[in-house]
Each structure stands twice: as structure tokens, then as C-alpha cells.
Motif scaffolding. Structure first.
Motif, PDB file in Angstrom:
ATOM      1  N   THR A 187       0.839  -1.200   0.000  1.00 53.07           N
ATOM      2  CA  THR A 187       0.000   0.000   0.000  1.00 53.07           C
ATOM      3  C   THR A 187       0.872   1.247   0.000  1.00 53.07           C
ATOM      4  OG1 THR A 187      -1.799  -1.105   1.176  1.00 53.07           O
ATOM      5  CG2 THR A 187      -1.730   1.300   1.296  1.00 53.07           C
ATOM      6  N   PRO A 188       0.578   2.219  -0.875  1.00 57.19           N
ATOM      7  CA  PRO A 188       1.371   3.448  -0.878  1.00 57.19           C
ATOM      8  C   PRO A 188       1.048   4.339   0.316  1.00 57.19           C
ATOM      9  CG  PRO A 188      -0.397   3.623  -2.475  1.00 57.19           C
ATOM     10  CD  PRO A 188      -0.434   2.211  -1.948  1.00 57.19           C
ATOM     11  N   TYR A 189       2.065   5.024   0.791  1.00 61.56           N
ATOM     12  CA  TYR A 189       1.887   6.039   1.829  1.00 61.56           C
ATOM     13  C   TYR A 189       0.988   7.147   1.263  1.00 61.56           C
ATOM     14  CZ  TYR A 189       3.453   8.863   5.849  1.00 61.56           C
ATOM     15  OH  TYR A 189       3.520   9.586   7.013  1.00 61.56           O
ATOM     16  N   PRO A 190       0.113   7.715   2.069  1.00 69.23           N
ATOM     17  CA  PRO A 190      -0.757   8.792   1.557  1.00 69.23           C
ATOM     18  C   PRO A 190       0.054   9.886   0.875  1.00 69.23           C
ATOM     19  CG  PRO A 190      -1.454   8.129   3.741  1.00 69.23           C
ATOM     20  CD  PRO A 190      -0.173   7.404   3.471  1.00 69.23           C
ATOM     21  N   SER A 191      -0.389  10.310  -0.287  1.00 74.18           N
ATOM     22  CA  SER A 191       0.388  11.251  -1.099  1.00 74.18           C
ATOM     23  C   SER A 191       0.276  12.670  -0.572  1.00 74.18           C
ATOM     24  CB  SER A 191      -0.073  11.206  -2.550  1.00 74.18           C
ATOM     25  OG  SER A 191      -1.423  11.597  -2.653  1.00 74.18           O
ATOM     26  N   SER A 192       1.290  13.467  -0.925  1.00 71.69           N
ATOM     27  CA  SER A 192       1.280  14.895  -0.637  1.00 71.69           C
ATOM     28  C   SER A 192       1.495  15.638  -1.947  1.00 71.69           C
ATOM     29  CB  SER A 192       2.385  15.248   0.364  1.00 71.69           C
ATOM     30  OG  SER A 192       3.664  14.989  -0.196  1.00 71.69           O
ATOM     31  N   PRO A 193       1.198  16.940  -2.000  1.00 66.31           N
ATOM     32  CA  PRO A 193       1.300  17.681  -3.268  1.00 66.31           C
ATOM     33  C   PRO A 193       2.685  17.635  -3.909  1.00 66.31           C
ATOM     34  CG  PRO A 193       0.081  18.951  -1.643  1.00 66.31           C
ATOM     35  CD  PRO A 193       0.634  17.766  -0.924  1.00 66.31           C
ATOM     36  N   SER A 194       3.736  17.442  -3.104  1.00 65.62           N
ATOM     37  CA  SER A 194       5.092  17.450  -3.649  1.00 65.62           C
ATOM     38  C   SER A 194       5.530  16.097  -4.194  1.00 65.62           C
ATOM     39  CB  SER A 194       6.078  17.885  -2.561  1.00 65.62           C
ATOM     40  OG  SER A 194       6.071  16.951  -1.490  1.00 65.62           O
ATOM     41  N   ASP A 195       4.701  15.061  -4.041  1.00 61.91           N
ATOM     42  CA  ASP A 195       5.099  13.711  -4.444  1.00 61.91           C
ATOM     43  C   ASP A 195       5.312  13.591  -5.940  1.00 61.91           C
ATOM     44  OD1 ASP A 195       4.977  12.893  -1.882  1.00 61.91           O
ATOM     45  OD2 ASP A 195       3.177  11.682  -2.088  1.00 61.91           O
ATOM     46  N   ASN A 196       6.370  12.883  -6.318  1.00 62.52           N
ATOM     47  CA  ASN A 196       6.567  12.535  -7.726  1.00 62.52           C
ATOM     48  C   ASN A 196       6.521  11.034  -7.947  1.00 62.52           C
ATOM     49  OD1 ASN A 196       8.973  11.705  -6.624  1.00 62.52           O
ATOM     50  ND2 ASN A 196      10.205  13.327  -7.562  1.00 62.52           N
TER      51      ASN A 196
END
Length: 400
Positions: free
Chosen positions: A301-310
Motif C-alpha cells: 500500500t502506498p503512503y498517503p500522497s502529498s502535493p510534492s510527491d513525484n
């Protein structure tokens, strides 16, 4: 009847030889296009594993690269370390939300405030804010090559140096850094007990039960000049001729201390057993390690994303795509690439592709260019996986 049977066998063998020749031609074309010393590829599906290799183990030696050779996995090791964390969670030794002061109490007195809320799940997903500059300290790295210093002792030194300073980045924002997995490896050493090293633990708890023939550092050689396995090669720019890197084996890889982040080597058959473990775990099938379905789900499962994620990244050491941009996969994709600058490996897991999921693999005995872009290894891998997915390389077996 015997004559008919003989004709059928000869026909099947002829078809198999034609397909193998076609696979070799495709691999050789990619190898030549990107000036790779050697290139190996494999695809695992419910019909089994198919693999092939072209090129040389070493550019100035005639020994051919073989699909049975041992290849350096680089950062693909991280998913193995993540799996060990999952095993310890299932055993009740660890919790994903355990913070560093509690996980490593012996380091608590020197921990900076910026690391005191760091958790195991943040480490696994590269969300700690750590942007380590230790690799720039040549004197410190040189010390880590000292054979009298064990990898575990090296990790203690590294972490004492790293964790006494606040993280450069912002915790919870994604920043890929090997140091996160050095910390996880040291946590594994502490909670497995008996003074065992991460190297001993992964061999006992992962490689042995899965019958994987794996080791650490540069692929094994019988002498300093032998060519028993692929030599790593260096290119400084995309136009460079690859240069083989020799010397003592310990010097052909990053310091042994980096083990949990990226020093494992395996043959393709062995590595496939690890990938099969995760394909089966993703799809809820029984596995030899008896990891719980909850833990497999956490690892994938991916860690919850943030706006800076690529790049979405899972808690257990995988890059993640949800399938929305990869319709061919029929669902989520797990992937990772690894390189110690001299070698390159990349894997794609498509758990919903076919009946049981599929794994696509690429291995090269050269890394990406140190300067001037991502060539040759990264773009060669794109061509390689594209050839697999369009059916020209390793096509599915014909139905009877």
C-alpha cells in the motif's frame, strides 16, 4: 503412431528454437543500441519463468553473459528488508507506528528532535525528511570498507552520525534516501536478537525458506581476475564506452554497511522466488513464509500522497501505480529499480495480469551515466519492457 509423435516433438522444438532466436535478436538489438556490455531479461507468468541473456560478462573478455549468472540487485534489496519488517510485525516484535526512540532506545540520547516522531512506516516509505549527505564524506566511507569493521558496526556509526542532526527535508514528504533502510536494517538486527547481523537474518528468514541462492556485494568470483559472473561497468556520460571495474570484490560495490538498502545479489531463478512470494501475497494465496494478508497489504500500500510527491511509494519498499495509467496491467503495479552505479536491475510486478500475476525483469552489468542523463540502463529497460508487453519478446505459449 511413433512417427507422428516424433514429428510433433520435432515441430514443437522447431517452434521453440525460432522463438528463442527471436528473443535473442530483440535483446541483442537493445544491447547494441545502448552500448551495454551485457543484458539479461526474464518474464514470470503462470506458465513459468522464461529468461535469456546476450553480450559479455566483461567488455575486454570473450566470456558470454548467461541467464544463469548472478546479478547485483541494488536497491531492489529494499523490498526484501521491508518484507523482514513485515515478518517482525506479524511476530508481534514491531509495530508500524513504533517511533525511533522506542525502536532504538540506545540511540535515544543522541536523537535530534526532528527524528523523535519518525516511525517505521515513515522509514519504509521514505517519508522521514532524511536527505543524507554521508556519501559525500570520502573519509567516513573509506572507513566503512575496513574489513575489521562489521556491517552492523558500520550501521551504528552511520546512524549515530545521521540521527544526531535534524532531517534536512520535511517529514511526511517523499524523499528517496538509502539511510531510511539502513535504519530499518538496524531495527531488524535489534529485534531479531542474538546479535545477528541483517545479512545473517535475511539469509536465515528469507533466502533459506524460499530456497534462494543469494549473497551480498559484487557477484562472486573465484579470484580477483576471474570472470565467473558479470563484472560491473562504469560510464561517466552516455557516449562513453563502458569501463569494467576490478580490484577486490568489496571495492566493486558500495560499503557492506549499505546492505539493507541495496547490496544483495541473486541469480534470476532465486530472485523470481521472492517476486512470486509477493505476487502470491498480493492475491491472497498461501506463501512459504506464512506472512499475514494484512501485512502483505501494508507492504503493497502506498503512503498517503502529498502535493510534492513525484512517485507513490509503499510502506514495504515498492514504487506503486494504481493501474489508471497502465491499462495493460489490469490493476496495480509494483516496481523498483536498483543500481550501485556499476550494475542495474529493474522489476515490474503486475499482480492482476493473467491468472496469477506476472513479473518482468531486466539486469545489466552497467549503470546509468554518472553525468548527462539516464542513459544507458534506464532507457534500455524501457525498450525491454515495451518489447515484453507488446508480445514480441517472451510471447505467451501457444494454446494447444
Amino acid at each position: 503412431m511413433r512417427q507422428l509423435f516424433t514429428s510433433l516433438v520435432e515441430g514443437v522444438l522447431a517452434i521453440g528454437s525460432f522463438i528463442q532466436a527471436q528473443d535473442t535478436q530483440i535483446l541483442e538489438a537493445i544491447r547494441e543500441k545502448y552500448n551495454l556490455p551485457g543484458l539479461a531479461a526474464a518474464r514470470y507468468r503462470d506458465s513459468g519463468l522464461i529468461k535469456s541473456a546476450v553480450g559479455l560478462r566483461k567488455v575486454d573478455d570473450p566470456t558470454k553473459l548467461k541467464a544463469t549468472d548472478t546479478f547485483h540487485l541494488g536497491s531492489n534489496t529494499k523490498a526484501m528488508t521491508g518484507t523482514l519488517i513485515g515478518i517482525l510485525v506479524d511476530q508481534g516484535c514491531l509495530d508500524w507506528n513504533l517511533t525511533l526512540p522506542k525502536a532504538l532506545p540506545e540511540l535515544a540520547p543522541i536523537l535530534s528532535e526532528g527524528h523523535r516522531e519518525t516511525t517505521i512506516e515513515m522509514l519504509g516509505a521514505h517519508r522521514t525528511g532524511i536527505q543524507d549527505d554521508t556519501s559525500q564524506d570520502k573519509e567516513f566511507l573509506e572507513r566503512l570498507y575496513d574489513p575489521s569493521l562489521s556491517p552492523t558496526e558500520g550501521r551504528r556509526l552511520w546512524l549515530s552520525r545521521l540521527l544526531s542532526k535534524d532531517p534536512v527535508g520535511v517529514p511526511s514528504e517523499y524523499f528517496y534516501d538509502n539511510a531510511n533502510y539502513l535504519i530499518l536494517g538496524h531495527i531488524i538486527e535489534k529485534y531479531t536478537g542474538h546479535g545477528s547481523s541483517w545479512e545473517e537474518i535475511i539469509a536465515e528468514q528469507l533466502f533459506k525458506p524460499l530456497d534462494m541462492k543469494c549473497g551480498f556485494g559484487s557477484p562472486p568470483e573465484s579470484s580477483i581476475t576471474s570472470v565467473d559472473n558479470p563484472w560491473g561497468h562504469l560510464v561517466n556520460s552516455p557516449s562513453d564506452v563502458p569501463t569494467p571495474v576490478g580490484g577486490p570484490l568489496i571495492r566493486r560495490d558500495n560499503p557492506p554497511t549499505l546492505g539493507p538498502a541495496g547490496t544483495v545479489h541473486c541469480d534470476i531463478e532465486s530472485y523470481t522466488k521472492f517476486l512470486q512470494l509477493h505476487l502470491d501475497g498480493f492475491n491472497g494465496r498461501p506463501t512459504p513464509l506464512k506472512i499475514s494478508s494484512e501485512t502483505f497489504k501494508k507492504l503493497h500500500t502506498p503512503y498517503p500522497s502529498s502535493p510534492s510527491d513525484n512517485q507513490p511509494y509503499t510502506y514495504g519498499g515498492w514504487g506503486y501505480l494504481d493501474g489508471s495509467t497502465s491499462p495493460w496491467s489490469n490493476g496495480p503495479v509494483l516496481s523498483h529499480a536498483g543500481s550501485n552505479v556499476l550494475n542495474y536491475a529493474e522489476v515490474i510486478l503486475a499482480p492482476r495480469l493473467g491468472d496469477k500475476g506476472e513479473a518482468l525483469m531486466a539486469f545489466m552489468n552497467v549503470g546509468n551515466a554518472v553525468q548527462g542523463g539516464t542513459l544507458p540502463a534506464g532507457n534500455a529497460t524501457i525498450d525491454l519492457f515495451r518489447s515484453m508487453l507488446n508480445g514480441s519478446l517472451f510471447p505467451p505459449p501457444k494454446e494447444a
